[in-house]
Design an enzyme around this catalytic site. Structure first.
Site, short mmCIF file in Angstrom:
data_model
loop_
_atom_site.label_atom_id
_atom_site.label_comp_id
_atom_site.label_asym_id
_atom_site.label_seq_id
_atom_site.Cartn_x
_atom_site.Cartn_y
_atom_site.Cartn_z
N GLY A 12 0.85 -1.16 0.10
CA GLY A 12 0.06 -0.07 -0.12
C GLY A 12 0.97 1.32 -0.06
O GLY A 12 0.47 2.32 0.27
N SER A 13 2.07 1.35 -0.31
CA SER A 13 2.67 2.31 -0.37
C SER A 13 2.18 3.38 -1.48
O SER A 13 2.14 4.71 -1.17
CB SER A 13 4.29 2.09 -0.87
OG SER A 13 4.45 1.72 -2.37
N ASN A 14 1.60 3.05 -2.63
CA ASN A 14 0.92 3.81 -3.41
C ASN A 14 -0.30 4.56 -2.71
O ASN A 14 -0.57 5.74 -2.94
CB ASN A 14 0.52 3.22 -4.93
CG ASN A 14 1.82 3.16 -5.65
OD1 ASN A 14 2.16 4.38 -6.24
ND2 ASN A 14 2.33 2.21 -5.84
N LEU A 87 -9.42 -9.33 -10.48
CA LEU A 87 -10.23 -8.51 -11.45
C LEU A 87 -11.43 -8.11 -10.63
O LEU A 87 -11.92 -8.68 -10.03
CB LEU A 87 -10.45 -9.89 -12.36
CG LEU A 87 -10.94 -9.35 -13.76
CD1 LEU A 87 -9.68 -8.71 -14.56
CD2 LEU A 87 -11.05 -10.77 -14.62
N ASN A 102 -5.95 2.38 -12.86
CA ASN A 102 -5.11 1.17 -12.22
C ASN A 102 -3.78 1.90 -12.68
O ASN A 102 -3.38 2.61 -13.82
CB ASN A 102 -5.35 -0.27 -13.24
CG ASN A 102 -4.46 -0.99 -12.75
OD1 ASN A 102 -4.01 -1.09 -11.42
ND2 ASN A 102 -3.87 -1.98 -13.54
N HIS A 104 0.13 0.22 -13.53
CA HIS A 104 1.05 -0.98 -13.65
C HIS A 104 2.36 -0.56 -13.87
O HIS A 104 2.72 0.47 -14.61
CB HIS A 104 0.33 -1.47 -15.17
CG HIS A 104 1.01 -2.99 -15.54
ND1 HIS A 104 0.68 -3.98 -14.93
CD2 HIS A 104 2.13 -3.27 -16.43
CE1 HIS A 104 1.41 -5.02 -15.59
NE2 HIS A 104 2.18 -4.58 -16.08
N ASP A 145 -5.19 -5.21 -17.53
CA ASP A 145 -4.34 -4.38 -18.07
C ASP A 145 -4.53 -3.92 -19.51
O ASP A 145 -3.75 -3.72 -20.23
CB ASP A 145 -2.92 -4.99 -18.10
CG ASP A 145 -2.55 -5.29 -16.63
OD1 ASP A 145 -2.88 -4.54 -15.75
OD2 ASP A 145 -1.61 -6.27 -16.63
N GLU A 174 6.04 5.82 -9.36
CA GLU A 174 4.93 5.95 -8.99
C GLU A 174 4.41 6.76 -7.69
O GLU A 174 3.41 7.36 -8.22
CB GLU A 174 4.63 4.31 -8.48
CG GLU A 174 4.43 3.27 -9.82
CD GLU A 174 4.23 1.91 -9.25
OE1 GLU A 174 3.74 1.11 -10.18
OE2 GLU A 174 4.33 1.64 -8.08
#
Ligand code: GAR
Length: 192
Positions: A12-14, A87, A102, A104, A145, A174
């Site tokens: 969960g760093s983002n 998903l 999202n 990636h 994706d 990111e």
């Protein structure tokens, strides 16, 4: 005020950077962190930030009604997948079409698709001898994706990189780019 729900499966760093970015914002606020993993670090970050959390089971995903009901109950109108490995149920995609993004950790369409997440992506990039990688922020549809690309940012792959060193460089990119890209996207949505 746009209400953001974050879906995250891992550290969960983002998710943390996004919650911090919008904590004082007049534009948007994170109203829910949903996870499929009860031990996700993302849940701890949310609890520390005072953001409500929910954990969905495999059965919840199979039906799809529990995630959608929880998202609606918070009034969420924009979804962010930040390291979410499942998903998204079809009814959620239909309810939030064009309002789910999202991230990636590669330059899609390369190194994407089912099973391509986290270190597996970086291993594949290094094994292919790439000199460049990066991140892709894109809309989410029914396939892994596959949705329209919103933004891509590049970084070098160095000759002595390991999956771990490349992952660190990608994470830095990111953390810098994902919150600002979400903010721009929300501003664009508001104009529609
Ligand atoms: C991020 O690098 C994200 O790009 C990746 O998982 C990591 C989650 O890190 N997502 C995927 O691979 C999706 N296919 P975080 O939990 O520290 O934010």
């Amino acid at each position: 005020m746009i209400k953001i729900a974050i879906l995250a499966s891992g550290a969960g760093s983002n998710a943390l950077r996004i919650m911090e970015h919008f904590a004082e914002s007049p534009l948007a606020r994170v109203v829910l962190l949903g996870s499929d993993n009860p031990s996700a670090g993302a849940l701890d970050h949310a609890r520390r930030m005072g953001v409500p959390t929910v954990v969905w089971t495999r059965a919840d995903f199979a039906g799809g009604s529990a995630p959608l009901a929880d998202l609606r109950a918070t009034g969420a109108d924009y979804l962010v997948l930040a390291g979410f490995l499942r998903l998204v149920p079809l009814n959620v995609i239909e309810a939030y079409r064009d309002r789910i993004v999202n991230i990636h950790p590669a330059l899609l369409p390369a190194y994407g698709g089912k099973g391509m997440y986290g270190n597996r992506v970086h291993e594949a990039v290094i094994a292919a001898g790439e000199s460049e990688s990066g991140i892709t922020i894109h809309r989410v549809n029914e396939r892994y994706d596959d949705g329209a690309v919103i933004a891509q940012f590049r970084c070098p792959v160095l000759p002595d990189d390991t999956p771990a060193t490349l992952a660190t460089r990608i994470h830095t990119l990111e953390h810098r780019r994902f919150p600002e890209t979400i903010e721009k996207d929300i501003k664009n949505l508001k104009k529609i």
